[in-house]
Design a protein around this motif. Structure first.
Motif, PDB file in Angstrom:
ATOM      1  N   ARG A   1      12.758   6.634   3.300  1.00 33.56           N
ATOM      2  CA  ARG A   1      13.690   7.699   3.690  1.00 33.56           C
ATOM      3  C   ARG A   1      13.794   8.770   2.612  1.00 33.56           C
ATOM      4  N   LEU A   2      13.923   8.346   1.363  1.00 28.71           N
ATOM      5  CA  LEU A   2      14.151   9.325   0.297  1.00 28.71           C
ATOM      6  C   LEU A   2      12.865  10.018  -0.131  1.00 28.71           C
ATOM      7  N   THR A   3      11.741   9.326  -0.046  1.00 26.07           N
ATOM      8  CA  THR A   3      10.467   9.958  -0.409  1.00 26.07           C
ATOM      9  C   THR A   3      10.032  10.970   0.637  1.00 26.07           C
ATOM     10  N   GLU A   4      10.181  10.612   1.897  1.00 24.75           N
ATOM     11  CA  GLU A   4       9.680  11.460   2.977  1.00 24.75           C
ATOM     12  C   GLU A   4      10.668  12.544   3.415  1.00 24.75           C
TER      13      GLU A   4
ATOM     14  N   GLU B   1       0.825  -1.202   0.000  1.00 23.26           N
ATOM     15  CA  GLU B   1       0.000   0.000   0.000  1.00 23.26           C
ATOM     16  C   GLU B   1       0.863   1.258   0.000  1.00 23.26           C
ATOM     17  N   TYR B   2       1.934   1.235   0.774  1.00 23.31           N
ATOM     18  CA  TYR B   2       2.809   2.408   0.808  1.00 23.31           C
ATOM     19  C   TYR B   2       3.507   2.583  -0.537  1.00 23.31           C
ATOM     20  N   TRP B   3       4.025   1.487  -1.099  1.00 26.75           N
ATOM     21  CA  TRP B   3       4.695   1.576  -2.400  1.00 26.75           C
ATOM     22  C   TRP B   3       3.749   2.158  -3.453  1.00 26.75           C
ATOM     23  N   VAL B   4       2.507   1.694  -3.479  1.00 29.87           N
ATOM     24  CA  VAL B   4       1.540   2.222  -4.450  1.00 29.87           C
ATOM     25  C   VAL B   4       1.341   3.720  -4.230  1.00 29.87           C
ATOM     26  N   SER B   5       1.244   4.130  -2.976  1.00 27.45           N
ATOM     27  CA  SER B   5       1.040   5.551  -2.688  1.00 27.45           C
ATOM     28  C   SER B   5       2.208   6.392  -3.188  1.00 27.45           C
ATOM     29  N   VAL B   6       3.420   5.863  -3.078  1.00 29.12           N
ATOM     30  CA  VAL B   6       4.603   6.577  -3.563  1.00 29.12           C
ATOM     31  C   VAL B   6       4.577   6.670  -5.086  1.00 29.12           C
TER      32      VAL B   6
ATOM     33  N   CYS C   1      13.460   7.755 -10.808  1.00 21.03           N
ATOM     34  CA  CYS C   1      13.311   7.096  -9.509  1.00 21.03           C
ATOM     35  C   CYS C   1      12.212   6.040  -9.538  1.00 21.03           C
ATOM     36  N   THR C   2      11.233   6.187 -10.436  1.00 16.52           N
ATOM     37  CA  THR C   2      10.111   5.242 -10.465  1.00 16.52           C
ATOM     38  C   THR C   2      10.540   3.814 -10.773  1.00 16.52           C
ATOM     39  N   VAL C   3      11.704   3.629 -11.430  1.00 20.39           N
ATOM     40  CA  VAL C   3      12.123   2.258 -11.757  1.00 20.39           C
ATOM     41  C   VAL C   3      12.588   1.489 -10.522  1.00 20.39           C
ATOM     42  N   GLY C   4      12.721   2.174  -9.393  1.00 22.85           N
ATOM     43  CA  GLY C   4      12.989   1.465  -8.151  1.00 22.85           C
ATOM     44  C   GLY C   4      11.763   0.788  -7.581  1.00 22.85           C
ATOM     45  N   LEU C   5      10.597   1.013  -8.209  1.00 25.48           N
ATOM     46  CA  LEU C   5       9.318   0.489  -7.729  1.00 25.48           C
ATOM     47  C   LEU C   5       8.782  -0.639  -8.603  1.00 25.48           C
TER      48      LEU C   5
END
Length: 415
Positions: free
Chosen positions: A335-338, A40-45, A373-377
């Protein structure tokens, strides 16, 4: 062994206290930090990052609304294709899961529709948001035409096949217009090769010669232990993960499916990527940090594309379980998103590694560049019931080692 919630939070608090200025040092149970190790957190990011790009482009408003910050004024002309191509490369596996009746599935349906519309707008010559693909805008369009092609490879059944014929023709024309750009003798060869691989897969007159040339050169530039040179020289940076190994995996998969992988086998490319994934997992500290080494650090957790892609393929080596990879990447992403300053007041990415650090941006960086950065997801392309998402949280290698856990020795890979 699964830790209790209280112990997990205590451990997070202890390592956070050791980091000066860490904003999450006193997060409590139920906080975003605790919830970050979840799908859920990954999707939100992914949505937070991608939405401004896709929504504005789908409305032909990307040029109007996207702020473009760059050190060289002439880079402004390529920033919008950068943002879209890189976003597409990262979000495509998630969209490829298709729509369903779950809350997430309905959200995917919205973004599948939005992304198809954005594709149509981006390649329509009559649109105010027709993007720059050709050499008249310098060399950079080749790079991001390739990321767009990579996104189409990764989201083929949801993003390519349903397009109307006019849009397909426009996509092909746009990609072929980048052929006028001659790539340098480095990772750029793979940009041409990725575009041609997509054209081959889609039956649109792809050329095998640039692919064979690129793969042969990278075979020559292989340095051992799963690492390629960026050209003939070795570089201490993350370009093996930003570009080289992910694009090689995607290119050679097309060739394998077409029974054309005679230059270098998919199996060899994959085995090297698996070893590189092991190295990447070991680079993540117990605190969820990693070495800020080399150029393009403002791509943030895009640096872990190889680890993410190998996880997406369900090909993680035995020594790194899906749960420990998810746990390690979750903390890095959190860490990097927040970090304060990661986004501007309207939700667009700022240049930086941890927050807003414009001094880290090289001359070639624009606002659009940051969306790699999205390719980390990429593991979001795994279904929600995959063990990557359902397994309990687990310590990763460096966290185990710094706790005193005895592990098998690490060794170089040879082939």
């Amino acid at each position: 062994m699964k830790k209790s919630t209280s112990l997990t939070c205590l451990l997070f608090s202890l390592f956070a206290l050791s980091l000066s200025g860490a904003s999450f040092a006193f997060e409590q149970p139920g906080s975003k930090l605790e919830k970050s190790n979840s799908r859920e957190y990954w999707v939100s990011v992914l949505i937070k990052i991608s939405d401004p790009v896709l929504r504005n482009l789908s409305k032909a408003q990307l040029r109007t609304n996207m702020p473009v910050v760059c050190k060289e004024p002439n880079r402004k002309n390529v920033a919008h294709l950068e943002a879209f191509g890189r976003t597409l490369a990262g979000i495509a596996p998630w969209l490829e899961l298709g729509a369903d009746q779950t809350k997430e599935g309905k959200l995917r349906a919205e973004y599948i529709s939005m992304t198809r519309k954005a594709l149509s707008v981006s390649v329509d010559p009559s649109s105010p948001d027709f993007l720059n693909f050709s050499s008249k805008n310098g060399q950079q369009p080749l790079v991001d035409a390739a990321f767009l092609a990579q996104g189409l490879l990764r989201g083929y059944t949801q993003l390519w096949e349903p397009l109307d014929q006019q849009t397909k023709d426009n996509v092909v024309n746009a990609l072929k217009s980048s052929r006028s750009i001659k790539p340098g003798q480095n990772n750029w060869l793979l940009f041409s090769a990725t575009i041609e691989a997509f054209l081959i897969k889609s039956g649109n007159g792809g050329n095998i010669e640039p692919i064979v040339y690129a793969l042969n050169k990278h075979a020559d530039w292989y340095k051992g232990d799963a690492t390629y040179g960026d050209g003939p020289d070795f570089h201490w940076d993350y370009y093996n993960s930003f570009v080289i190994q992910p694009m090689m995996l995607d290119i050679v998969k097309v060739l394998k499916d077409k029974q054309m992988d005679s230059t270098i086998s998919y199996d060899k490319v994959l085995k090297r990527a698996q070893r590189y994934a092991v190295i990447q997992e070991r680079l993540i500290s117990p605190e969820g940090t990693f070495p800020p080494v080399g150029r393009s650090l403002v791509y943030r957790y895009g640096a872990f594309q190889v680890l993410s892609q190998v996880a997406l393929l369900n090909k993680l080596p035995e020594e790194i379980s899906p749960a420990q990879v998810r746990s390690a990447l979750s903390l890095v992403i959190y860490r990097l998103t927040e970090a304060p300053g990661t986004f501007d007041t309207k939700g667009w990415l700022n240049a930086g590694f941890y927050g807003n650090q414009p001094g880290l941006a090289e001359y070639y960086i624009t606002t659009g560049s940051l969306y790699l950065c999205t390719v980390g997801l990429l593991p979001l392309g795994l279904p929600a019931n995959d063990s990557f998402w359902t397994s309990p949280a687990k310590d990763w290698t460096s966290k185990k080692v710094w706790k005193g856990v005895d592990l098998p020795a690490d060794h170089a890979y040879t082939d």
